[in-house]
Design a protein around this motif. Structure first.
Motif, mmCIF file in Angstrom:
data_model
loop_
_atom_site.group_PDB
_atom_site.id
_atom_site.type_symbol
_atom_site.label_atom_id
_atom_site.label_comp_id
_atom_site.label_asym_id
_atom_site.label_seq_id
_atom_site.Cartn_x
_atom_site.Cartn_y
_atom_site.Cartn_z
ATOM 1 N N LEU A 19 0.752 -1.201 0.087
ATOM 2 C CA LEU A 19 0.242 0.072 -0.139
ATOM 3 C C LEU A 19 0.883 1.359 -0.033
ATOM 4 N N THR A 20 2.166 1.148 -0.374
ATOM 5 C CA THR A 20 2.919 2.448 -0.315
ATOM 6 C C THR A 20 3.315 2.626 -1.818
ATOM 7 N N HIS A 21 3.515 4.038 -1.877
ATOM 8 C CA HIS A 21 4.116 4.630 -2.868
ATOM 9 C C HIS A 21 5.656 4.809 -2.853
ATOM 10 N N ALA A 22 6.190 4.432 -4.133
ATOM 11 C CA ALA A 22 7.931 4.342 -4.129
ATOM 12 C C ALA A 22 8.211 5.835 -4.076
ATOM 13 N N LEU A 23 9.425 6.032 -3.261
ATOM 14 C CA LEU A 23 9.912 7.529 -3.230
ATOM 15 C C LEU A 23 10.873 8.001 -4.367
ATOM 16 N N THR A 24 10.398 9.030 -5.012
ATOM 17 C CA THR A 24 11.340 9.436 -6.206
ATOM 18 C C THR A 24 11.223 11.095 -6.045
ATOM 19 N N PRO A 25 12.125 11.600 -6.803
ATOM 20 C CA PRO A 25 12.088 13.256 -6.502
ATOM 21 C C PRO A 25 10.968 13.844 -7.205
ATOM 22 N N GLN A 26 9.986 12.842 -7.987
ATOM 23 C CA GLN A 26 8.930 13.623 -8.969
ATOM 24 C C GLN A 26 7.652 13.298 -8.003
ATOM 25 N N ILE A 27 7.654 12.773 -6.586
ATOM 26 C CA ILE A 27 6.122 12.727 -6.085
ATOM 27 C C ILE A 27 5.559 14.016 -5.621
#
Length: 245
Positions: free
Chosen positions: A19-27
């Protein structure tokens, strides 16, 4: 709680959903919060022995919990929350038909209970607004960052009377966009109920599942990014309340 116990509850065909979004500079991030930053410190391409990155972010970046301290001066930080809070049954309420900025009423929660069973003391309650569909494509971020629905004061009071431990959604905040009194944050956090925001893939889990969450123990933290996973039987039927008793 271990995998053997979970398999006993759900059967050998247990399904896990991240249920987790990946962490990227674009979030997308809250307008006053820093963007997620990842910079190379050591790199194989530069001849270093190991790979290592610097990370910069808010405590409320990506899929995360708000600790009581976030809105209540002197309240518990995320590191002081009892570990048992992070594991337990989750009710997922489908609220995709909510209009922009709509505040979820008690009627919607009661309709869920009539269809699926009552919310029990110690449950987590997550609202599936479908807002995560605006998360991945930067072109959709203006939509993600505006007009999201949330909880009404009455809904928060009803959930508190049920004795829940966590409330959350797939939106940037559990309070409606444009809220100035923040009933969800003030009422729930004051009562020690954690708030979860920016959850992903709630549409892939049944009405009841077992929620596993692991935030970082940031000393005196007002919140923390987390990894959240839902566990349930592959056929979508969950009997966690009985099997884990």
């Amino acid at each position: 709680m271990d995998i053997a116990t979970l398999k006993k509850a759900f059967g050998s065909d247990m399904t896990l959903v991240d249920l987790t979004h990946a962490l990227t500079p674009q979030i997308p991030v809250w307008p006053t919060h820093p963007f997620f930053c990842k910079e190379v410190i050591e790199s194989y391409d530069r001849g270093d022995l190991a790979c290592n990155h610097f990370l910069g972010m808010s405590e409320h970046t990506g899929t995360h919990f708000d600790a009581p301290l976030h809105f209540v001066k002197g309240a518990a930080g995320i590191d002081a929350v009892h570990l048992q809070t992070f594991f337990g049954r989750m009710a997922k309420i489908d609220a995709r038909d909510c209009t922009p900025r709509e505040a979820v009423s008690v009627r919607r929660i009661k309709a869920f209970e009539a269809a699926h069973g009552e919310i029990d003391a110690g449950d987590a309650v997550l609202f599936h607004f479908g807002w995560d569909r605006f998360w991945h494509n930067p072109a959709d971020h203006p939509r993600f960052l505006s007009d999201w629905p949330g909880l009404s004061r009455g809904a928060c009071e009803y959930l508190l009377n049920r004795g829940i431990r966590i409330a959350g959604s797939d939106c940037l905040s559990l309070d409606c966009f444009g809220s100035t009194d923040f009933p969800a944050h003030k009422l729930l956090l004051s009562a020690g109920v954690l708030i979860g925001e920016n959850f992903a893939r709630l549409g892939d889990v049944p009405a009841f599942s077992f929620l596993i969450t692991l935030p970082l123990p940031i000393a005196g933290g007002s919140g923390s990014p987390l990894r959240a996973v839902a566990a349930f039987a592959a056929n979508g039927q969950s009997n966690t309340a009985a099997a884990l008793a």
